[in-house]
Design a protein around this motif. Sequence first.
Motif, mmCIF file in Angstrom:
data_model
loop_
_atom_site.group_PDB
_atom_site.id
_atom_site.type_symbol
_atom_site.label_atom_id
_atom_site.label_comp_id
_atom_site.label_asym_id
_atom_site.label_seq_id
_atom_site.Cartn_x
_atom_site.Cartn_y
_atom_site.Cartn_z
ATOM 1 N N LYS A 186 0.852 -1.197 0.000
ATOM 2 C CA LYS A 186 0.000 0.000 0.000
ATOM 3 C C LYS A 186 0.884 1.241 0.000
ATOM 4 O O LYS A 186 1.477 1.596 1.019
ATOM 5 N N LEU A 187 0.953 1.875 -1.164
ATOM 6 C CA LEU A 187 1.838 3.018 -1.308
ATOM 7 C C LEU A 187 1.047 4.281 -1.639
ATOM 8 O O LEU A 187 0.082 4.243 -2.415
ATOM 9 N N GLY A 214 -0.346 -3.803 -6.577
ATOM 10 C CA GLY A 214 -0.303 -3.038 -5.348
ATOM 11 C C GLY A 214 -1.425 -2.020 -5.277
ATOM 12 O O GLY A 214 -2.122 -1.764 -6.260
ATOM 13 N N GLU A 215 -1.628 -1.442 -4.097
ATOM 14 C CA GLU A 215 -2.669 -0.440 -3.883
ATOM 15 C C GLU A 215 -2.043 0.944 -3.886
ATOM 16 O O GLU A 215 -1.152 1.240 -3.084
ATOM 17 N N ALA A 216 -2.501 1.797 -4.789
ATOM 18 C CA ALA A 216 -1.950 3.144 -4.930
ATOM 19 C C ALA A 216 -2.937 4.186 -4.432
ATOM 20 O O ALA A 216 -4.127 4.140 -4.752
ATOM 21 N N GLU A 241 1.629 2.194 3.698
ATOM 22 C CA GLU A 241 2.865 1.720 4.330
ATOM 23 C C GLU A 241 4.059 2.612 4.005
ATOM 24 O O GLU A 241 5.048 2.638 4.749
ATOM 25 N N ALA A 242 3.959 3.317 2.890
ATOM 26 C CA ALA A 242 5.018 4.256 2.503
ATOM 27 C C ALA A 242 4.384 5.418 1.759
ATOM 28 O O ALA A 242 3.379 5.258 1.070
ATOM 29 N N LEU A 243 4.990 6.594 1.928
ATOM 30 C CA LEU A 243 4.469 7.796 1.282
ATOM 31 C C LEU A 243 5.607 8.492 0.537
ATOM 32 O O LEU A 243 6.662 8.781 1.098
ATOM 33 N N LEU A 244 5.380 8.739 -0.761
ATOM 34 C CA LEU A 244 6.361 9.419 -1.605
ATOM 35 C C LEU A 244 5.870 10.837 -1.858
ATOM 36 O O LEU A 244 4.738 11.033 -2.320
#
Length: 335
Positions: A186-187, A214-216, A241-244
């Motif tokens: 999950k990004l 994946g989940e965007a 789970e991660a943030l860009l």
Amino acid sequence: MKSKITLKELAKLLNVSVSTVSKALHDSPEISPKTAERVKELAKLHNYRPNPVAVNLKKSKTGTIGVVIPNISNNFFARVLSGMEAQAQKHGQQIITYISNESLEREKQICDMLTSGFVDGVLIAVSEETQKKNDYEHLYALLEYEIPLVIYDRINIGLPTDKIGVDDEKSFYDATKFFKAKGLNKLGLASAIHHVGIGQLRIKGFEKAMESGGEAYKATSTKPAELKRKIRELVTSDRVEALLCTDFESAIMAARVAYEENVDIPRDLKLIGYIGKDVAEFLTPSLSYIEQHPQEIGSNAVEVLNKRLNGESQPGKFEEKIIATTMVHLESTRF
């Protein structure tokens, strides 16, 4: 003294854009031979020529480069300017700096001053408003007056001129792939610059990397309060789970939201953004970032301009130099 006919007037007569006329007159390979011939025939018929005052002034070099910066609140541009200054000194040149404050109108005023011929060439990062309104006529005016122009950083615009930038799309593609390779599914992406070219390229890189699964999730807005609310939703409701983050504002805001919501970085949320080393290393936790090498952008912009000034660049062919970014992993992306 004014030309008997301007680029804008030629474009109107031919029912084409100003950019098409300028590209044709500068022998751009983007223009078909048939169109180029039409433009040149009409230009000759109407005795078109660049502004003679500016051309006469350009016969002797001034040793001065005009640099247009979109804003001074972003330390990135200060570091770009540092690279320009250092390289210009090697050529015995001086730099005059102008700030557009992300305003199209101010950018037009600056370019109008620069057409007077007191600079040898111009280095510019176009304003956000210029990109948003897609209005580049003032930049074509510089080309009309035969003033060499190099666009830096914000380069995804179709002007027939030299450009220096970074691999914006690839940088976010690689960063997204990094998280996926680590098993994160999950990004999220946060952006305050989704409406301008470099932001769009970074988002495109993220989306391409997510095509394989994946989940965007995305949080975008030019309004700080709205962007913060959307980031909060990604962090708390969607539990990415991660943030860009595509820019300084969204990166700092994401770190703040995580702090306010007691979301542990990097245990509960990995975070990476486009942010300078001078800030990233002093945050708690330190923020992983994408290094754009701004001094290198600045020095390369000056070098490319000097190649054009010294007749080392082929007329009608323009250089687009892409500098590779580097992912720098600090505490916020620890696994």
